[in-house]
Design a protein around this motif. Sequence first.
Motif: not given
Lengths: 117, 114
Positions: B76-82, B104-114
Motif C-alpha cells: 500500500h502506498i499512502m498519500d501517493s505522489q507522481p 519475482f512477480g511480473k510487475g505492476t506499472h503504477l501511474i500516479i496522476q497529478p
Amino acid sequence: DAGVIQSPRHEVTEMGQEVTLRCKPISGHNSLFWYRQTMMRGLELLIYFNNNVPIDDSGMPEDRFSAKMPNASFSTLKIQPSEPRDSAVYFCASSLSRGGRNTGELFFGEGSRLTVL
Amino acid sequence: QQQVKQSPQSLIVQKGGIPIINCAYENTAFDYFPWYQQFPGKGPALLIAIRPDVSEKKEGRFTISFNKSAKQFSLHIMDSQPGDSATYFCAARLSGGGADGLTFGKGTHLIIQP
C-alpha cells in the motif's frame, strides 16, 4: 560508492552474431545473479554464482547462453548465436551471502538492453 | 511451485490516493518477501521487505500487509505522489541453504496522476 556496473547499456546486433554482456558486482558482495526482463515474462533468473561458482543455471534458456565468473569482480553473459527472441533487458545483480544464505537484498545494475534484428 | 502471482498488471491512481498491489504464492518454503521499485531505464531497487512472522510493516508512506494463512501479501502506498510512478515487483526467497536468487512477480506499472 559504485554500484553494480553493466556494459554495454545498449546493444543492437544481427541474428547469428555473438553477444557478450559484462558485469562488475559491488565490491565485497559474494553472490551474483543474471536476470532477463521482458514485458511478457517479467524478471527471470537465468543463473547465479556464489563465491564465483555457478550454483544454479536452470534458468538459462538453452545452450546458446553461457555465463562465467572468472573472479570476484567480473562476470559475463554470452549469447551465441543470438536470435531475435533474445531481445530483452539483461540485469546483473549482486548481494552479500552470510552462512550460505543471501540477505535477500539484491543490488541491480542499470541493465543492458539487447536488440537482435 | 515457485511462482509469485502479482496483480494488477497496471494501475492508475490520482495523487493522494492509496494504490494497492497484491501478490500471492503457493510455496510455504518462502521466508522473505521484498518489494522492489523500478524507474524507467534503471534496475529494480529494494523498497521494503517483510518476513512471514509479521503481519504488517511500515516504512514511511509504504506498508506491506502479510496474510500467512492466505499466502498473500500486498503493498500500500499512502498519500501517493507522481514521483511514485514506477513499476513495482513483489518477490520471494526460498528458505533453506544456498545463496538462492529471488523469484519475482511480473510487475505492476503504477501511474500516479497529478
